[in-house]
Design a protein around this motif. Structure first.
Motif, PDB file in Angstrom:
ATOM      1  N   PHE A   1      76.221   1.192  50.242  1.00  0.00           N
ATOM      2  CA  PHE A   1      75.752   0.550  49.016  1.00  0.00           C
ATOM      3  C   PHE A   1      76.140   1.317  47.756  1.00  0.00           C
ATOM      4  CE2 PHE A   1      72.976  -0.985  52.326  1.00  0.00           C
ATOM      5  CZ  PHE A   1      72.807  -2.332  52.021  1.00  0.00           C
ATOM      6  N   GLY A   2      76.333   2.628  47.885  1.00  0.00           N
ATOM      7  CA  GLY A   2      76.619   3.457  46.724  1.00  0.00           C
ATOM      8  C   GLY A   2      78.091   3.669  46.435  1.00  0.00           C
ATOM      9  N   HIS A   3      78.959   3.126  47.272  1.00  0.00           N
ATOM     10  CA  HIS A   3      80.392   3.304  47.043  1.00  0.00           C
ATOM     11  C   HIS A   3      80.759   2.652  45.709  1.00  0.00           C
ATOM     12  CE1 HIS A   3      84.729   2.784  47.437  1.00  0.00           C
ATOM     13  NE2 HIS A   3      84.681   3.786  48.322  1.00  0.00           N
ATOM     14  N   PRO A   4      81.593   3.300  44.896  1.00  0.00           N
ATOM     15  CA  PRO A   4      81.933   2.755  43.576  1.00  0.00           C
ATOM     16  C   PRO A   4      82.468   1.315  43.608  1.00  0.00           C
ATOM     17  CG  PRO A   4      82.714   5.009  43.766  1.00  0.00           C
ATOM     18  CD  PRO A   4      82.182   4.614  45.120  1.00  0.00           C
ATOM     19  N   ALA A   5      83.254   0.967  44.609  1.00  0.00           N
ATOM     20  CA  ALA A   5      83.794  -0.401  44.687  1.00  0.00           C
ATOM     21  C   ALA A   5      82.684  -1.411  44.964  1.00  0.00           C
ATOM     22  CB  ALA A   5      84.870  -0.495  45.763  1.00  0.00           C
ATOM     23  N   VAL A   6      81.720  -1.047  45.784  1.00  0.00           N
ATOM     24  CA  VAL A   6      80.594  -1.928  46.085  1.00  0.00           C
ATOM     25  C   VAL A   6      79.684  -2.049  44.864  1.00  0.00           C
ATOM     26  CG1 VAL A   6      78.541  -2.232  47.537  1.00  0.00           C
ATOM     27  CG2 VAL A   6      80.701  -1.454  48.557  1.00  0.00           C
ATOM     28  N   VAL A   7      79.453  -0.935  44.204  1.00  0.00           N
ATOM     29  CA  VAL A   7      78.632  -0.944  42.979  1.00  0.00           C
ATOM     30  C   VAL A   7      79.279  -1.832  41.922  1.00  0.00           C
ATOM     31  CG1 VAL A   7      77.781   0.507  41.078  1.00  0.00           C
ATOM     32  CG2 VAL A   7      77.571   1.301  43.456  1.00  0.00           C
ATOM     33  N   GLU A   8      80.602  -1.725  41.756  1.00  0.00           N
ATOM     34  CA  GLU A   8      81.311  -2.548  40.769  1.00  0.00           C
ATOM     35  C   GLU A   8      81.260  -4.026  41.151  1.00  0.00           C
ATOM     36  OE1 GLU A   8      83.289  -4.144  37.610  1.00  0.00           O
ATOM     37  OE2 GLU A   8      82.267  -2.221  37.765  1.00  0.00           O
ATOM     38  N   ALA A   9      81.415  -4.345  42.437  1.00  0.00           N
ATOM     39  CA  ALA A   9      81.319  -5.746  42.869  1.00  0.00           C
ATOM     40  C   ALA A   9      79.931  -6.302  42.565  1.00  0.00           C
ATOM     41  CB  ALA A   9      81.643  -5.865  44.357  1.00  0.00           C
ATOM     42  N   ALA A  10      78.903  -5.519  42.837  1.00  0.00           N
ATOM     43  CA  ALA A  10      77.528  -5.958  42.535  1.00  0.00           C
ATOM     44  C   ALA A  10      77.353  -6.163  41.033  1.00  0.00           C
ATOM     45  CB  ALA A  10      76.520  -4.942  43.070  1.00  0.00           C
ATOM     46  N   ALA A  11      77.974  -5.304  40.229  1.00  0.00           N
ATOM     47  CA  ALA A  11      77.897  -5.441  38.772  1.00  0.00           C
ATOM     48  C   ALA A  11      78.591  -6.726  38.307  1.00  0.00           C
ATOM     49  CB  ALA A  11      78.505  -4.219  38.089  1.00  0.00           C
ATOM     50  N   LEU A  12      79.687  -7.096  38.962  1.00  0.00           N
ATOM     51  CA  LEU A  12      80.364  -8.350  38.616  1.00  0.00           C
ATOM     52  C   LEU A  12      79.438  -9.540  38.858  1.00  0.00           C
ATOM     53  CD1 LEU A  12      83.950  -7.749  40.063  1.00  0.00           C
ATOM     54  CD2 LEU A  12      83.279  -7.795  37.648  1.00  0.00           C
ATOM     55  N   PHE A  13      78.728  -9.521  39.976  1.00  0.00           N
ATOM     56  CA  PHE A  13      77.765 -10.583  40.258  1.00  0.00           C
ATOM     57  C   PHE A  13      76.667 -10.589  39.200  1.00  0.00           C
ATOM     58  CE2 PHE A  13      79.756 -10.760  44.389  1.00  0.00           C
ATOM     59  CZ  PHE A  13      79.542 -12.051  44.833  1.00  0.00           C
ATOM     60  N   ALA A  14      76.178  -9.416  38.838  1.00  0.00           N
ATOM     61  CA  ALA A  14      75.082  -9.324  37.867  1.00  0.00           C
ATOM     62  C   ALA A  14      75.490  -9.871  36.503  1.00  0.00           C
ATOM     63  CB  ALA A  14      74.623  -7.869  37.740  1.00  0.00           C
ATOM     64  N   ARG A  15      76.735  -9.643  36.095  1.00  0.00           N
ATOM     65  CA  ARG A  15      77.206 -10.091  34.777  1.00  0.00           C
ATOM     66  C   ARG A  15      77.545 -11.576  34.728  1.00  0.00           C
ATOM     67  NH1 ARG A  15      80.024  -4.908  34.860  1.00  0.00           N
ATOM     68  NH2 ARG A  15      81.895  -5.960  35.594  1.00  0.00           N
ATOM     69  N   ALA A  16      77.759 -12.181  35.877  1.00  0.00           N
ATOM     70  CA  ALA A  16      78.201 -13.579  35.919  1.00  0.00           C
ATOM     71  C   ALA A  16      77.053 -14.543  35.627  1.00  0.00           C
ATOM     72  CB  ALA A  16      78.800 -13.894  37.285  1.00  0.00           C
ATOM     73  N   ASP A  17      77.400 -15.627  34.961  1.00  0.00           N
ATOM     74  CA  ASP A  17      76.451 -16.726  34.738  1.00  0.00           C
ATOM     75  C   ASP A  17      76.538 -17.723  35.890  1.00  0.00           C
ATOM     76  OD1 ASP A  17      75.663 -15.885  32.025  1.00  0.00           O
ATOM     77  OD2 ASP A  17      77.747 -16.389  31.528  1.00  0.00           O
ATOM     78  N   GLY A  18      77.737 -17.852  36.438  1.00  0.00           N
ATOM     79  CA  GLY A  18      77.979 -18.753  37.554  1.00  0.00           C
ATOM     80  C   GLY A  18      78.893 -18.078  38.551  1.00  0.00           C
ATOM     81  N   VAL A  19      78.812 -18.524  39.803  1.00  0.00           N
ATOM     82  CA  VAL A  19      79.623 -17.929  40.866  1.00  0.00           C
ATOM     83  C   VAL A  19      80.238 -19.046  41.702  1.00  0.00           C
ATOM     84  CG1 VAL A  19      79.634 -16.394  42.878  1.00  0.00           C
ATOM     85  CG2 VAL A  19      78.099 -15.901  40.952  1.00  0.00           C
ATOM     86  N   VAL A  20      81.549 -18.974  41.882  1.00  0.00           N
ATOM     87  CA  VAL A  20      82.251 -19.842  42.827  1.00  0.00           C
ATOM     88  C   VAL A  20      82.518 -18.979  44.050  1.00  0.00           C
ATOM     89  CG1 VAL A  20      84.304 -21.231  43.270  1.00  0.00           C
ATOM     90  CG2 VAL A  20      83.346 -21.137  40.953  1.00  0.00           C
ATOM     91  N   VAL A  21      82.107 -19.450  45.220  1.00  0.00           N
ATOM     92  CA  VAL A  21      82.304 -18.704  46.458  1.00  0.00           C
ATOM     93  C   VAL A  21      83.199 -19.527  47.368  1.00  0.00           C
ATOM     94  CG1 VAL A  21      81.202 -17.670  48.474  1.00  0.00           C
ATOM     95  CG2 VAL A  21      80.039 -17.615  46.258  1.00  0.00           C
ATOM     96  N   GLY A  22      84.384 -19.005  47.640  1.00  0.00           N
ATOM     97  CA  GLY A  22      85.322 -19.692  48.515  1.00  0.00           C
ATOM     98  C   GLY A  22      85.565 -18.896  49.777  1.00  0.00           C
ATOM     99  N   THR A  23      85.652 -19.606  50.888  1.00  0.00           N
ATOM    100  CA  THR A  23      85.865 -18.946  52.171  1.00  0.00           C
ATOM    101  C   THR A  23      86.659 -19.834  53.113  1.00  0.00           C
ATOM    102  OG1 THR A  23      84.773 -17.910  54.084  1.00  0.00           O
ATOM    103  CG2 THR A  23      83.673 -19.814  53.109  1.00  0.00           C
ATOM    104  N   PRO A  24      87.506 -19.229  53.918  1.00  0.00           N
ATOM    105  CA  PRO A  24      88.051 -19.990  55.040  1.00  0.00           C
ATOM    106  C   PRO A  24      86.937 -20.105  56.085  1.00  0.00           C
ATOM    107  CG  PRO A  24      88.853 -17.732  55.105  1.00  0.00           C
ATOM    108  CD  PRO A  24      88.031 -17.870  53.852  1.00  0.00           C
ATOM    109  N   VAL A  25      87.020 -21.134  56.895  1.00  0.00           N
ATOM    110  CA  VAL A  25      86.032 -21.302  57.959  1.00  0.00           C
ATOM    111  C   VAL A  25      86.625 -20.753  59.250  1.00  0.00           C
ATOM    112  CG1 VAL A  25      84.709 -22.966  59.326  1.00  0.00           C
ATOM    113  CG2 VAL A  25      84.981 -23.306  56.857  1.00  0.00           C
TER     114      VAL A  25
END
Length: 185
Positions: free
Chosen positions: A53-77
């Motif tokens: 949880f404390g890795h800088p890349a994970v922290v930055e990804a969490a910060a991106l989610f926190a700053r977003a107003d909306g999120v598009v989540v795309g995934t292959p099935v």
């Protein structure tokens, strides 16, 4: 203008899912949004798999989610569910990482047999993270997405119309959510 985080959960560098998301990002920019792409495959595997949880890349990804107003989540099935790579990231985010956000779930796959993966696999996980609203998502068949040598994307007409509709609905929901003042108690 809203900030949208556009998340690709595909592990493949040549992913149709990621290419489709980047194509839809352009449409959302046309609606006046600031779109930030996040390809989960670019995050280091070790912290994702070891729940660091404390890795800088994970922290930055969490910060991106926190700053977003909306999120598009795309995934292959894969095997009737969203990708394990996306799951690894979602598991590392705070429990309510989507609180107050509008979310658009999208999936791609090789067969219509996987169309329910959005509603029965991905939507419950996204819902558990506290979003303000999850708009109806869309499943697109791989065969309906053509990637040219230059990386440009063409979507088959029926799928393109449906994707435009859900993307525009997401944008409208995001605008409406921002126009409504938060209730305070």
């Amino acid at each position: 203008m809203a900030t949208i985080l556009s998340v690709s959960g595909s592990p493949s560098a040549t992913s149709r899912t990621a290419r489709l998301l980047r194509h839809l990002d352009d449409r959302l920019r046309g609606h006046g949004h600031d779109v930030v792409p996040l390809d989960v495959r670019t995050l280091p595997a070790e912290p994702l798999l070891n729940a660091d949880f404390g890795h800088p890349a994970v922290v930055e990804a969490a910060a991106l989610f926190a700053r977003a107003d909306g999120v598009v989540v795309g995934t292959p099935v894969y095997k009737a569910a969203y990708s394990g790579l996306l799951k690894a990231l979602l598991d590392l985010l705070p429990q309510y990482a989507l609180t107050g956000k509008v979310v658009l779930p999208l999936a791609t796959g090789g067969s219509t047999a996987h169309v329910l993966a959005i509603d029965y696999a991905l939507r419950p996980v996204l819902n558990s993270m506290g979003p303000a609203h999850i708009v109806p998502g869309w499943f697109t068949l791989d065969k309906d997405i053509t990637v040219a040598e230059d990386g440009s994307v063409t979507v088959a007409p029926g799928a393109a119309e449906a994707l435009a509709r859900v993307t525009d609905q997401f944008s409208a929901s995001l605008h409406a959510h921002h126009a409504t003042p938060a209730l305070t108690g």
